[in-house]
Design an enzyme around this catalytic site. Structure first.
Site, PDB file in Angstrom:
ATOM      1  N   ASP A  54      88.685  28.549 -18.107  1.00 13.23           N
ATOM      2  CA  ASP A  54      88.021  28.054 -16.897  1.00 13.23           C
ATOM      3  C   ASP A  54      86.913  28.992 -16.413  1.00 13.23           C
ATOM      4  O   ASP A  54      86.071  28.588 -15.614  1.00 13.23           O
ATOM      5  CB  ASP A  54      89.048  27.829 -15.770  1.00 13.23           C
ATOM      6  CG  ASP A  54      89.873  26.577 -16.013  1.00 13.23           C
ATOM      7  OD1 ASP A  54      89.584  25.848 -16.982  1.00 13.23           O
ATOM      8  OD2 ASP A  54      90.818  26.326 -15.249  1.00 13.23           O
ATOM      9  N   ARG A  58      92.062  16.293 -24.891  1.00 12.60           N
ATOM     10  CA  ARG A  58      93.139  16.516 -23.924  1.00 12.60           C
ATOM     11  C   ARG A  58      94.253  15.468 -24.035  1.00 12.60           C
ATOM     12  O   ARG A  58      94.533  14.730 -23.080  1.00 12.60           O
ATOM     13  CB  ARG A  58      92.595  16.570 -22.502  1.00 12.60           C
ATOM     14  CG  ARG A  58      91.580  17.654 -22.320  1.00 12.60           C
ATOM     15  CD  ARG A  58      91.151  17.812 -20.898  1.00 12.60           C
ATOM     16  NE  ARG A  58      91.993  18.751 -20.175  1.00 12.60           N
ATOM     17  CZ  ARG A  58      91.803  19.089 -18.911  1.00 12.60           C
ATOM     18  NH1 ARG A  58      90.827  18.571 -18.238  1.00 12.60           N
ATOM     19  NH2 ARG A  58      92.597  19.952 -18.318  1.00 12.60           N
ATOM     20  N   PRO A  59      94.902  15.383 -25.193  1.00 12.28           N
ATOM     21  CA  PRO A  59      96.000  14.426 -25.321  1.00 12.28           C
ATOM     22  C   PRO A  59      97.219  14.859 -24.495  1.00 12.28           C
ATOM     23  O   PRO A  59      97.241  15.969 -23.950  1.00 12.28           O
ATOM     24  CB  PRO A  59      96.335  14.471 -26.816  1.00 12.28           C
ATOM     25  CG  PRO A  59      95.850  15.797 -27.287  1.00 12.28           C
ATOM     26  CD  PRO A  59      94.711  16.183 -26.400  1.00 12.28           C
ATOM     27  N   ARG A 100      93.813  14.596 -14.272  1.00 15.82           N
ATOM     28  CA  ARG A 100      94.856  14.745 -15.277  1.00 15.82           C
ATOM     29  C   ARG A 100      96.185  15.263 -14.700  1.00 15.82           C
ATOM     30  O   ARG A 100      97.260  14.858 -15.121  1.00 15.82           O
ATOM     31  CB  ARG A 100      94.323  15.721 -16.319  1.00 15.82           C
ATOM     32  CG  ARG A 100      95.192  15.941 -17.487  1.00 15.82           C
ATOM     33  CD  ARG A 100      94.486  16.877 -18.462  1.00 15.82           C
ATOM     34  NE  ARG A 100      95.410  17.390 -19.438  1.00 15.82           N
ATOM     35  CZ  ARG A 100      95.734  16.743 -20.537  1.00 15.82           C
ATOM     36  NH1 ARG A 100      95.207  15.585 -20.794  1.00 15.82           N
ATOM     37  NH2 ARG A 100      96.613  17.253 -21.385  1.00 15.82           N
ATOM     38  N   CYS A 128      88.587  16.267 -16.204  1.00 20.18           N
ATOM     39  CA  CYS A 128      87.329  16.789 -16.746  1.00 20.18           C
ATOM     40  C   CYS A 128      87.117  16.310 -18.171  1.00 20.18           C
ATOM     41  O   CYS A 128      88.059  16.223 -18.947  1.00 20.18           O
ATOM     42  CB  CYS A 128      87.369  18.313 -16.755  1.00 20.18           C
ATOM     43  SG  CYS A 128      87.368  19.041 -15.133  1.00 20.18           S
ATOM     44  N   LYS A 186      94.088  26.023  -6.864  1.00 23.81           N
ATOM     45  CA  LYS A 186      94.202  24.585  -7.142  1.00 23.81           C
ATOM     46  C   LYS A 186      95.302  24.322  -8.161  1.00 23.81           C
ATOM     47  O   LYS A 186      96.166  23.460  -7.959  1.00 23.81           O
ATOM     48  CB  LYS A 186      92.865  24.067  -7.688  1.00 23.81           C
ATOM     49  CG  LYS A 186      92.949  22.679  -8.298  1.00 23.81           C
ATOM     50  CD  LYS A 186      91.606  22.194  -8.772  1.00 23.81           C
ATOM     51  CE  LYS A 186      91.236  22.585 -10.179  1.00 23.81           C
ATOM     52  NZ  LYS A 186      91.978  21.891 -11.238  1.00 23.81           N
ATOM     53  N   ASN A 187      95.261  25.064  -9.276  1.00 23.20           N
ATOM     54  CA  ASN A 187      96.173  24.758 -10.375  1.00 23.20           C
ATOM     55  C   ASN A 187      97.628  25.144 -10.088  1.00 23.20           C
ATOM     56  O   ASN A 187      98.528  24.812 -10.870  1.00 23.20           O
ATOM     57  CB  ASN A 187      95.706  25.434 -11.667  1.00 23.20           C
ATOM     58  CG  ASN A 187      94.442  24.776 -12.201  1.00 23.20           C
ATOM     59  OD1 ASN A 187      94.023  23.728 -11.706  1.00 23.20           O
ATOM     60  ND2 ASN A 187      93.832  25.390 -13.210  1.00 23.20           N
ATOM     61  N   ARG A 194      86.068  19.231  -6.367  1.00 28.19           N
ATOM     62  CA  ARG A 194      87.434  19.104  -6.897  1.00 28.19           C
ATOM     63  C   ARG A 194      88.108  20.474  -6.947  1.00 28.19           C
ATOM     64  O   ARG A 194      89.328  20.567  -6.830  1.00 28.19           O
ATOM     65  CB  ARG A 194      87.423  18.514  -8.317  1.00 28.19           C
ATOM     66  CG  ARG A 194      87.053  17.049  -8.368  1.00 28.19           C
ATOM     67  CD  ARG A 194      87.106  16.543  -9.807  1.00 28.19           C
ATOM     68  NE  ARG A 194      88.401  16.866 -10.407  1.00 28.19           N
ATOM     69  CZ  ARG A 194      88.628  16.948 -11.701  1.00 28.19           C
ATOM     70  NH1 ARG A 194      87.672  16.727 -12.556  1.00 28.19           N
ATOM     71  NH2 ARG A 194      89.827  17.244 -12.164  1.00 28.19           N
TER      72      ARG A 194
HETATM   73  C1  UD1 Z   1      95.463  23.452 -17.249  1.00 29.26           C
HETATM   74  C2  UD1 Z   1      94.541  23.686 -16.084  1.00 29.26           C
HETATM   75  C3  UD1 Z   1      93.105  23.844 -16.565  1.00 29.26           C
HETATM   76  C4  UD1 Z   1      93.025  24.925 -17.618  1.00 29.26           C
HETATM   77  C5  UD1 Z   1      94.025  24.686 -18.731  1.00 29.26           C
HETATM   78  C6  UD1 Z   1      94.086  25.812 -19.746  1.00 29.26           C
HETATM   79  C7  UD1 Z   1      95.656  22.520 -14.301  1.00 29.26           C
HETATM   80  C8  UD1 Z   1      95.637  21.385 -13.350  1.00 29.26           C
HETATM   81  N1  UD1 Z   1      94.643  22.578 -15.170  1.00 29.26           N
HETATM   82  O1  UD1 Z   1      95.054  22.218 -17.850  1.00 29.26           O
HETATM   83  O2  UD1 Z   1      92.291  24.184 -15.438  1.00 29.26           O
HETATM   84  O3  UD1 Z   1      91.727  24.929 -18.177  1.00 29.26           O
HETATM   85  O4  UD1 Z   1      95.352  24.535 -18.172  1.00 29.26           O
HETATM   86  O5  UD1 Z   1      94.411  27.012 -19.141  1.00 29.26           O
HETATM   87  O6  UD1 Z   1      96.535  23.369 -14.260  1.00 29.26           O
HETATM   88  N2  UD1 Z   1      97.062  19.775 -25.423  1.00 29.26           N
HETATM   89  C9  UD1 Z   1      97.517  18.923 -26.416  1.00 29.26           C
HETATM   90  N3  UD1 Z   1      98.564  18.099 -26.114  1.00 29.26           N
HETATM   91  C10 UD1 Z   1      99.166  18.070 -24.892  1.00 29.26           C
HETATM   92  C11 UD1 Z   1      98.689  18.954 -23.885  1.00 29.26           C
HETATM   93  C12 UD1 Z   1      97.626  19.790 -24.188  1.00 29.26           C
HETATM   94  O7  UD1 Z   1      97.010  18.919 -27.522  1.00 29.26           O
HETATM   95  O8  UD1 Z   1     100.103  17.291 -24.682  1.00 29.26           O
HETATM   96  C13 UD1 Z   1      95.897  20.645 -25.726  1.00 29.26           C
HETATM   97  C14 UD1 Z   1      94.698  20.272 -24.851  1.00 29.26           C
HETATM   98  O9  UD1 Z   1      93.954  19.223 -25.441  1.00 29.26           O
HETATM   99  C15 UD1 Z   1      93.916  21.562 -24.820  1.00 29.26           C
HETATM  100  C16 UD1 Z   1      95.021  22.625 -24.846  1.00 29.26           C
HETATM  101  O10 UD1 Z   1      96.200  21.975 -25.329  1.00 29.26           O
HETATM  102  O11 UD1 Z   1      93.130  21.688 -25.972  1.00 29.26           O
HETATM  103  C17 UD1 Z   1      95.301  23.253 -23.489  1.00 29.26           C
HETATM  104  O12 UD1 Z   1      95.735  22.288 -22.594  1.00 29.26           O
HETATM  105  P1  UD1 Z   1      96.746  22.593 -21.410  1.00 29.26           P
HETATM  106  O13 UD1 Z   1      97.173  24.020 -21.457  1.00 29.26           O
HETATM  107  O14 UD1 Z   1      97.793  21.560 -21.417  1.00 29.26           O
HETATM  108  O15 UD1 Z   1      95.794  22.407 -20.151  1.00 29.26           O
HETATM  109  P2  UD1 Z   1      96.017  21.478 -18.900  1.00 29.26           P
HETATM  110  O16 UD1 Z   1      97.413  21.591 -18.414  1.00 29.26           O
HETATM  111  O17 UD1 Z   1      95.411  20.156 -19.141  1.00 29.26           O
END
Ligand code: UD1
Length: 415
Positions: A303, A121-122, A92, A116, A22-23, A395
C-alpha cells in the site's frame, strides 16, 4: 465533480495527527456480527470505506451508533443472511461478512466483491478456508452461497498469507466446534488488532510461529476495543515530507509497524527520529536511489508502493521497485510519466530513473494509494495540478486536505 487543486513546490513542515487504521477498523466492525451484545470501537476513522462497512452491517440488521470516532454496534437477534449487493460491490472488505454470517445463521449469500482495481484479487482462499471448516460453498453467477449447520475446527494451510482470508477464517473459526489451525497466516498489525478484539470478545486465539491457533466457542460476547493507528496514512505523510524536502512529524503512531519503510527511507539518506508515538522525517544527506520489493508484513507494504515510487521519481539515479502482492499495481505510473517522471514497468518491476523536477498535471485518482501518490507528486511538482475522482482518496484518507493544509500544503478541494 469535486477535485483537488494543488500548488506544488512548497516543502511541508509541522505535525500531522494520524487517524485510526482503515484496514483494522473494517474487520473490527464485521466482528460485531459474531455477537448480539454491544461492541464499542474507538479510534474509528471517518472514511468512505468505514461508512460502507457500517451500511453493510446495518443492512444485515445490526444497530449502529456513531459518535465522533466511536462506533457502538449492537443487536442482531434477527440478523439477515444476505447483505445488499450495492455495498459489497463497492468494497472488497465487505466480503468478510460471509464467514461470520454462516457461523451465526448457518447460511449466507454474498455477492463477489469489488474494491480497488489493482489485480485479479480472487477470493479462493476465503472459500477454501470455509470449505475446510465444513461449509458447502456454491458459486452462482455474481454471488456465493455458503451453508453449514455448524462449522467445525480444521487445519488450514494458506499458500500465501492473505490478510482477508486469515481474517475471514479466524472470525468464522471462533464460533466453530473444536480447534482450528491456520498455517502461514497473515500477521499484519491490522490482523493482530482483530485477533486482539476477538480475544476480548471471549475468543481464544494464539499466534505462534506463523500460525494462528483458534479454540472454537459456542458464543462470543460484547467488548470495548481501540483501532490501531493507520500505518499507511502515516507512511504516506512521511513520504510527503520526503518528496517535498520537508520536515514533518506524524503524531499518534506505532513506529514499529513502519519499521521496513523507515529503514528504507533512512538508507536513502533521510533523517528519521522516533519517539514512542511519533516519527519525524527531515532532509538529511542528498537522497540516494534504492531497490526494494513489496512483501507481506514485516516487509515493505504494497500500500505504500505508489507513494514511494512517486518519491523515487525525484531521486537522482536508478531505483527499482518490485511489486509482489498485486499484479496490476503500476498503472498509475502513466500519470507520473505525464508529469515528467521516467519510469519503465516490466511485468512486476518498475525501473525509475530519477528526474530533477516534475511538472503539474490534471489526473484522476485510480485507487486509494495511487491517488495518494498523485497528490504527493503534485505537491512536489512545479505549478498547479488538478486531481479528480476523489471518492477513491476519501475511501482511505481522513480529511486529507485539512491535514495537508495543517503542515503547509497548498491544496484545496474545489467543486
Ligand atoms: C488487504 C488490505 C490491502 C492490502 C492487502 C495486502 C484490507 C481491507 N485491505 O487486502 O489494503 O494491500 O491486504 O497487504 O485490509 N489472494 C488470492 N486469493 C484469495 C485472497 C487473496 O489469490 O482468496 C491474493 C490477492 O489476489 C493478492 C494477494 O493474495 O494478490 C494479497 O491479498 P490479501 O492479503 O488477501 O489482501 P486483501 O485482504 O484483499
Amino acid at each position: 465533480m469535486e477535485h483537488f487543486v494543488i500548488l506544488g513546490g512548497h516543502p511541508l513542515s509541522g505535525v500531522i495527527p494520524i487517524s485510526g487504521a482503515k484496514n483494522a477498523a473494517l474487520p473490527a466492525c464485521v466482528a460485531s456480527l459474531l455477537t448480539d451484545e454491544q461492541l464499542v470501537i474507538d479510534h474509528v476513522p471517518h472514511l468512505r470505506d468505514v461508512s460502507t462497512i457500517l451500511s453493510t452491517i446495518s443492512s444485515l440488521g445490526k444497530r449502529v451508533v456513531r459518535d465522533e470516532t466511536r462506533v457502538s454496534i449492537a443487536g442482531g437477534a434477527d440478523l439477515r443472511c444476505q447483505p445488499q449487493a450495492l455495498f459489497v460491490e463497492q468494497m472488497r472488505a465487505s466480503f468478510l461478512v460471509l464467514g461470520p454470517l454462516v457461523a451465526r445463521l448457518g447460511r449466507a449469500v454474498v455477492p463477489l466483491p469489488g474494491g480497488c482495481k489493482i489485480g485479479a484479487r480472487p477470493v479462493d482462499l476465503h472459500l477454501r478456508g470455509l470449505r475446510a471448516l465444513g461449509a458447502q460453498v456454491r458459486e452462482e453467477g455474481d454471488s456465493v452461497t455458503v451453508i453449514a449447520e455448524r462449522l467445525h475446527g480444521a487445519k488450514i494451510s494458506l499458500p500465501f498469507p492473505s490478510v482477508g482470508a486469515t481474517e475471514q477464517i479466524a472470525m468464522s473459526a471462533c464460533l466453530a466446534r473444536g480447534e482450528t489451525v491456520i498455517e502461514n497466516a497473515a500477521w499484519e498489525p491490522e490482523v493482530a488488532n482483530l485477533v486482539d478484539l476477538l480475544n476480548k470478545m471471549g475468543g481464544e486465539i494464539e499466534h505462534a510461529d506463523g500460525s494462528l491457533y483458534i479454540r472454537g466457542k459456542g458464543v462470543l460476547h460484547g467488548a470495548r476495543h481501540a483501532v490501531i493507528p493507520d500505518r499507511m496514512e502515516a507512511g504516506t505523510y512521511l513520504i510527503a515530507s520526503a518528496i517535498t524536502g520537508g520536515d514533518v512529524t506524524v503524531q499518534g503512531v506505532i513506529p514499529e509497524d513502519l519499521r521496513s519503510p523507515l529503514l528504507i527511507l533512512s538508507e536513502m539518506g533521510f533523517k528519521i527520529e522516533e519517539t514512542n508515538e511519533a516519527i519525524r522525517l527531515a532532509p538529511g544527506d542528498r537522497p540516494r536511489p534504492i531497490s526494494t520489493i513489496t512483501a507481506p508484513y514485516p516487509g515493505f507494504p504494497t500500500d505504500l508502493q505508489p507513494p514511494f515510487v512517486a518519491l523515487l521519481s525525484l531521486v537522482e539515479g536508478t531505483s527499482t521497485v518490485e511489486e509482489r502482492i498485486f499484479e496490476h499495481r503500476f498503472t498509475y505510473t502513466a500519470a507520473l510519466r505525464k508529469m515528467g517522471a521516467m519510469i519503465e514497468v516490466n511485468e512486476r518491476t518498475a525501473v525509475i530513473n530519477g528526474v530533477s523536477k516534475l511538472h503539474a498535471t490534471t489526473a484522476s485518482a485510480p485507487d486509494i494509494r495511487a491517488g495518494a501518490a498523485l497528490v504527493l507528486a503534485a505537491l512536489a511538482a512545479r505549478g498547479e495540478s488538478k486531481i479528480d475522482n476523489l471518492e477513491q482518496i476519501d475511501r482511505g484518507y481522513e480529511r486529507m486536505v485539512e491535514k495537508l493544509q495543517g503542515i503547509g500544503g497548498r491544496i484545496e478541494r474545489v467543486s
